[in-house]
Scaffold this active site. Structure first.
Site, PDB file in Angstrom:
ATOM      1  N   GLU A   1       0.862  -1.191   0.000  1.00 27.50           N
ATOM      2  CA  GLU A   1       0.000   0.000   0.000  1.00 27.50           C
ATOM      3  C   GLU A   1       0.888   1.227   0.000  1.00 27.50           C
ATOM      4  O   GLU A   1       1.859   1.305   0.760  1.00 27.50           O
ATOM      5  CB  GLU A   1      -0.894   0.018   1.237  1.00 27.50           C
ATOM      6  CG  GLU A   1      -1.706   1.297   1.400  1.00 27.50           C
ATOM      7  CD  GLU A   1      -2.529   1.326   2.683  1.00 27.50           C
ATOM      8  OE1 GLU A   1      -2.803   2.438   3.177  1.00 27.50           O
ATOM      9  OE2 GLU A   1      -2.890   0.249   3.195  1.00 27.50           O
TER      10      GLU A   1
ATOM     11  N   GLU B   1      -2.868  11.135   3.076  1.00 30.41           N
ATOM     12  CA  GLU B   1      -3.969  10.938   4.000  1.00 30.41           C
ATOM     13  C   GLU B   1      -4.054  12.184   4.876  1.00 30.41           C
ATOM     14  O   GLU B   1      -3.030  12.759   5.240  1.00 30.41           O
ATOM     15  CB  GLU B   1      -3.769   9.716   4.900  1.00 30.41           C
ATOM     16  CG  GLU B   1      -3.848   8.386   4.199  1.00 30.41           C
ATOM     17  CD  GLU B   1      -3.831   7.237   5.196  1.00 30.41           C
ATOM     18  OE1 GLU B   1      -4.909   6.711   5.517  1.00 30.41           O
ATOM     19  OE2 GLU B   1      -2.727   6.886   5.648  1.00 30.41           O
TER      20      GLU B   1
END
Length: 295
Positions: free
Chosen positions: A155, A160
């Site tokens: 990932e 974020e």
């Protein structure tokens, strides 16, 4: 010139930190794929798929296609407060088995449509920088015939935004398989307080910004408006061996990844939704993927 381009130029004229995307052809790159979101309405199904329902991280939102749409040159992912009966109630377990949906949003992906190994990724977006919102730009490795689920498929989080110890942060991360169990992840994380960006530009949250990944055979480098946030050498990202997964030597960042854009709400890292303004909008101006030019 569309509305978004005017906004970007206005931001530059006001002296903000926004930077227009550099022309990477000068660095040996050529455009491999892009979506400028210039056609109003739904996303092109040849390029994008959707997640559905309650998916991960004990998040509050129900993912559905209706919350993602193109308008005035932007992809808009809209978080909404709306209540209806969970159509999967009684058929799921744990936190997913909620009787009612109270919030909706969208997660759009290129899974099954486009995937890439190495290259430069540029995403220009304006995020909803509110407590309770958890927008992200990220990739997942393709699941090779069921052999490599998360985290062993890898990932990469180009962006974020969420609360760390009650304070808003921008994060740039990657993870791969650890040694303790099937779900154990080894993380390389850089977490930058929002104050770092607001000190440069008090209007940072009102502007569009460019998140960039340069992914080579040597490293993953993650940037925000040209500022390097995290660099992850691929020499460090080989999955560890464990009892569940004895195979050694697999590096998930030497294999194809697909892209995800989503607006999560609440959950493990989003924070309280009590004061979140709804509807809230995560706006993406463009996605561009470049590959190294073969001379």
């Amino acid at each position: 010139m569309n509305t978004t381009r005017l906004l970007l130029l206005a931001a530059l004229a006001m002296g903000g930190s926004m930077q227009l995307a550099a022309q990477p052809a000068d660095e040996g790159y050529e455009l491999a794929w892009a979506d400028e979101f210039n056609a109003d309405g739904r996303l092109n199904p040849a390029d994008w798929t959707y997640e559905h329902g309650f998916v991960r991280n004990e998040e509050a939102q129900w993912y559905q296609e209706d919350n993602a749409f193109c308008q005035d040159g932007l992809l808009i992912i809209e978080g909404r407060r709306e209540r209806f009966k969970n159509p999967q109630y009684g058929r799921q377990q744990g936190w997913r088995n909620r009787e009612y949906v109270d919030y909706t949003s969208a997660c759009v992906t290129t899974n099954g449509r486009h995937a890439w190994t190495y290259g430069r990724f540029e995403i220009c977006a304006r995020i909803p920088a509110y407590t309770g919102c958890w927008p992200a730009i990220w990739t997942l490795g393709q699941n090779d015939r069921g052999r490599y689920g998360w985290p062993r498929n890898g990932e990469i989080d180009l962006m974020e935004f969420y609360q760390v110890q009650g304070r808003p942060h921008i994060l740039a991360n990657a993870c791969w398989g650890g040694a303790r169990s099937q779900w154990d992840a080894t993380w390389s994380t850089r977490s930058v307080p929002m104050t770092h960006f607001l000190e440069k530009d008090p209007h940072w949250a009102q502007r569009f910004h460019v998140w960039r990944m340069d992914w080579t055979e040597e490293a993953i480098s993650l940037y925000l408006d040209g500022e390097l946030l995290n660099r992850i050498p691929l020499s460090e990202t080989v999955n560890a061996q464990c009892d569940f997964f004895p195979e050694a030597g697999y590096n998930p960042f030497c294999h194809p990844h697909y892209l995800l854009l989503n607006l999560a709400l609440g959950g493990q890292n989003g924070g309280s939704l009590a004061g979140t303004p709804f509807p809230c909008r995560y706006e993406i101006d463009y996605v561009r993927v470049y590959s190294k030019r073969k001379d």
